[in-house]
Design an enzyme around this catalytic site. Sequence first.
Site, PDB file in Angstrom:
ATOM      1  N   CYS A 389      13.345 -75.677 -60.022  1.00  0.00           N
ATOM      2  CA  CYS A 389      14.019 -76.669 -59.179  1.00  0.00           C
ATOM      3  C   CYS A 389      13.444 -76.791 -57.767  1.00  0.00           C
ATOM      4  O   CYS A 389      13.309 -77.920 -57.262  1.00  0.00           O
ATOM      5  CB  CYS A 389      15.523 -76.427 -59.151  1.00  0.00           C
ATOM      6  SG  CYS A 389      16.055 -74.724 -59.187  1.00  0.00           S
ATOM      7  N   ARG A 418      11.303 -63.993 -65.325  1.00  0.00           N
ATOM      8  CA  ARG A 418      12.495 -63.328 -64.789  1.00  0.00           C
ATOM      9  C   ARG A 418      12.460 -61.860 -65.149  1.00  0.00           C
ATOM     10  O   ARG A 418      12.156 -61.498 -66.296  1.00  0.00           O
ATOM     11  CB  ARG A 418      13.762 -63.992 -65.327  1.00  0.00           C
ATOM     12  CG  ARG A 418      13.853 -65.448 -64.883  1.00  0.00           C
ATOM     13  CD  ARG A 418      15.042 -66.163 -65.440  1.00  0.00           C
ATOM     14  NE  ARG A 418      15.039 -67.557 -65.023  1.00  0.00           N
ATOM     15  CZ  ARG A 418      15.910 -68.469 -65.431  1.00  0.00           C
ATOM     16  NH1 ARG A 418      16.879 -68.123 -66.263  1.00  0.00           N
ATOM     17  NH2 ARG A 418      15.838 -69.713 -65.002  1.00  0.00           N
ATOM     18  N   GLN A 436      10.936 -73.305 -69.842  1.00  0.00           N
ATOM     19  CA  GLN A 436      12.159 -74.098 -69.746  1.00  0.00           C
ATOM     20  C   GLN A 436      11.841 -75.584 -69.890  1.00  0.00           C
ATOM     21  O   GLN A 436      10.870 -76.075 -69.303  1.00  0.00           O
ATOM     22  CB  GLN A 436      12.831 -73.879 -68.395  1.00  0.00           C
ATOM     23  CG  GLN A 436      13.560 -72.562 -68.260  1.00  0.00           C
ATOM     24  CD  GLN A 436      14.418 -72.532 -67.010  1.00  0.00           C
ATOM     25  OE1 GLN A 436      13.992 -72.963 -65.940  1.00  0.00           O
ATOM     26  NE2 GLN A 436      15.622 -72.039 -67.135  1.00  0.00           N
ATOM     27  N   ASP A 438      12.896 -78.230 -68.394  1.00  0.00           N
ATOM     28  CA  ASP A 438      13.673 -78.364 -67.175  1.00  0.00           C
ATOM     29  C   ASP A 438      13.622 -79.791 -66.646  1.00  0.00           C
ATOM     30  O   ASP A 438      12.540 -80.375 -66.529  1.00  0.00           O
ATOM     31  CB  ASP A 438      13.098 -77.413 -66.119  1.00  0.00           C
ATOM     32  CG  ASP A 438      14.179 -76.695 -65.340  1.00  0.00           C
ATOM     33  OD1 ASP A 438      15.360 -76.989 -65.573  1.00  0.00           O
ATOM     34  OD2 ASP A 438      13.829 -75.849 -64.508  1.00  0.00           O
ATOM     35  N   HIS A 440      15.286 -82.363 -63.462  1.00  0.00           N
ATOM     36  CA  HIS A 440      16.080 -82.501 -62.241  1.00  0.00           C
ATOM     37  C   HIS A 440      16.182 -83.980 -61.913  1.00  0.00           C
ATOM     38  O   HIS A 440      15.184 -84.692 -61.884  1.00  0.00           O
ATOM     39  CB  HIS A 440      15.452 -81.707 -61.097  1.00  0.00           C
ATOM     40  CG  HIS A 440      15.483 -80.232 -61.352  1.00  0.00           C
ATOM     41  ND1 HIS A 440      14.433 -79.564 -61.940  1.00  0.00           N
ATOM     42  CD2 HIS A 440      16.466 -79.304 -61.165  1.00  0.00           C
ATOM     43  CE1 HIS A 440      14.754 -78.284 -62.082  1.00  0.00           C
ATOM     44  NE2 HIS A 440      15.974 -78.101 -61.622  1.00  0.00           N
ATOM     45  N   LYS A 521      28.732 -76.016 -63.172  1.00  0.00           N
ATOM     46  CA  LYS A 521      27.945 -76.507 -64.299  1.00  0.00           C
ATOM     47  C   LYS A 521      28.815 -76.689 -65.539  1.00  0.00           C
ATOM     48  O   LYS A 521      29.865 -76.063 -65.689  1.00  0.00           O
ATOM     49  CB  LYS A 521      26.796 -75.555 -64.630  1.00  0.00           C
ATOM     50  CG  LYS A 521      27.230 -74.208 -65.211  1.00  0.00           C
ATOM     51  CD  LYS A 521      26.030 -73.332 -65.532  1.00  0.00           C
ATOM     52  CE  LYS A 521      26.487 -71.959 -66.051  1.00  0.00           C
ATOM     53  NZ  LYS A 521      25.354 -71.060 -66.331  1.00  0.00           N
ATOM     54  N   HIS A 567      20.781 -80.543 -62.141  1.00  0.00           N
ATOM     55  CA  HIS A 567      19.881 -79.646 -62.868  1.00  0.00           C
ATOM     56  C   HIS A 567      20.243 -79.734 -64.347  1.00  0.00           C
ATOM     57  O   HIS A 567      21.417 -79.648 -64.704  1.00  0.00           O
ATOM     58  CB  HIS A 567      20.053 -78.195 -62.424  1.00  0.00           C
ATOM     59  CG  HIS A 567      19.891 -77.966 -60.954  1.00  0.00           C
ATOM     60  ND1 HIS A 567      18.864 -77.219 -60.423  1.00  0.00           N
ATOM     61  CD2 HIS A 567      20.639 -78.360 -59.891  1.00  0.00           C
ATOM     62  CE1 HIS A 567      18.988 -77.160 -59.108  1.00  0.00           C
ATOM     63  NE2 HIS A 567      20.068 -77.839 -58.764  1.00  0.00           N
TER      64      HIS A 567
END
Length: 693
Positions: A389, A418, A436, A438, A440, A521, A567
Amino acid sequence: MPVDTQITLNVDGEATTAAAGTTGAELFGESRDVVVVRVDGELKDLDQPLPEGAVVEAVRIDSPDGLNVLRHSTAHVMAQAVQQLRPDAKLGIGPYITDGFYFDFDVAEPFTPDDLKTLEKMMLKIVNSNQRFVRRVVSEEQARAAMQDEPYKLELIGLKGARTGTAAGAEDAAANPENLAAGAEDAVTADDGANVEVGGAELTIYDNVDRKDGSTVWCDLCRGPHLPNTKLISNAFALTRSAAAYWRGNQANKQLQRIYGTAWPTKEALKAYQERMAEAERRDHRRIGTELDLFSFPDELGSGLPIFHPKGGIIRKEMEDYSRQRHIEAGYEFVYTPHITKGHLYEVSGHLDWYREGMFPPMHVDEELNEDGTVRKPGVDYYLKPMNCPMHTLIYRARGRSYRELPLRLFEFGSVYRYEKSGVIHGLTRVRGMTQDDAHIYCTREQMKDELTGTLNFVLGLLKDYGLADFYLELSTKDPAKSVGSDELWEEATRTLAEVAEASGLELVPDPGGAAFYGPKISVQARDAIGRTWQMSTIQLDFNTPERFEIEYQAADGTRQRPVMIHRALFGSVERFLAVLTEHYAGAFPAWLAPVQVTAIPVAEAFNEYMYDVVDKLKAQGIRAEVDISSDRFPKKIRSASKNKVPFVLIAGGDDVDAGAVSFRFRDGSQDNAVPVDEAVARIVEAVRNRTA
């Protein structure tokens, strides 16, 4: 009866009166399945007096809270049995977890499978003795006196006195590692299950009291609540396994021995659970991944770093390609960002404040030294990125933006890293390096609700395309100890997400305190083929990151405004999603995802060339097909195709060749004979392209 001896209560939604001092046991004495009560929202033992004006709800043994109480009470019985079997055993922590419980012990020798069998028999004797669970509130001095021979309990008592924040939710955190708050510093709130011992406002001990003579047989420091007596545990429990575990989840601490178990209201429920577990073991993606040659976890690479073999690569590519196609249709734009970044980026985003424990240590580079060793040019800390992000926000900020460009939807298959603790790494479901999917989305306040609705519908539709269809939603809200931004913004964001979730018509389950530090979320929870729940897609609403990065757009009236940031991860990670699909399908992937879609098996070597011609026609249509020309006998070739879970097997012998046909054999063992080759090709192509098989 005088008025002052009466109290008013609201019991299961109805107003009533009762004598002062009335307990839950007296209110619900005729309902043997009521094991605790909820009093003004808090679980209480049945023998506790109810206060004036209390809102009281019965909690039955087969409810989620009732099951937790049953399992935690069974953990106490197990610990009592362990100390009978091994009097030198020192008690650690014993919380309930999803579908069961565990308890940690400091013992001289690890537990063996025979020990577990012995303990089960000892537990049954304790259960049948009908001991009562009796709660008593104690001072710190009294607690220390009672636990004087239990060093780990004494440590927890000390932590209770030094406690700086709430431990609520620690048991759930232990049961669901993905919800742990990375970077928690308070010892009692860390992922160690300590809440089960010292949570709440009081220190309490639970005594196991002999029903006959009233003597205390065993006791433990515990928050509770518990069942009224051991008899309610019945014989519907089992000890499942033992394992090593570090005290309070910290590898710097001593390694203890943990025993896991499960408990259910009835033997039938226990048997059903054991059958589900057996089926889950058969579906374990790690085993199937090895059998089908999809992926592996080489020690040479390190823990939590999987590699994908060619067949696994095919499945992954098909998953990603279809996702890319759908994202293009939905108006997303593709971006790419590096794997590492200067640490300052995560200072701005807040990750170094709130997520540092989940990040790999920094790499200090670019430092230049003089000949005398003094620093001529300071170095810089670089981090492997844990999130995409902040980088996507830099793309937004790279130039001025107009309201006409919004909503701006940025999408990336981004690699992130991670630092998961070694104890929670598990196959593809919990890794250290992942990809991911991902996205945004940057939009105006006015577009926010419609964009969230569209995103949720997009997510649900795409998950259905991959074969998941049974969903509910979870709304994760603010953790006051782990958040940034004003209460007003959090309230607006939470309210908006709740409205979008409720409008979907799906069940909405609260997850108090489960939000990320920057905003609430919605999580899409999907049930697989055997009824297990997996957290899938997440949609997070964020007013704070745009503020921290000071991003803007020019509104229609010429003013500069902050966009809202959404997100969204659909798979969560490609690795984890593949694990879920592998277990959902038990390796029998639908034809469009299967690594090998067709295996052609000639009845004899003389028909090899004929089958090669059939396979060439399939390959020309983009079908992944191969001919089995191994030296194996024909029946073994059929078994191999079945073992490899190939969707379509085509067979040809002399009669088929003469007729220009093949025989279809399907995964369920059924067969369709004498199908003309062109028809067979057309049927396979249609099934793959339409994702109908």
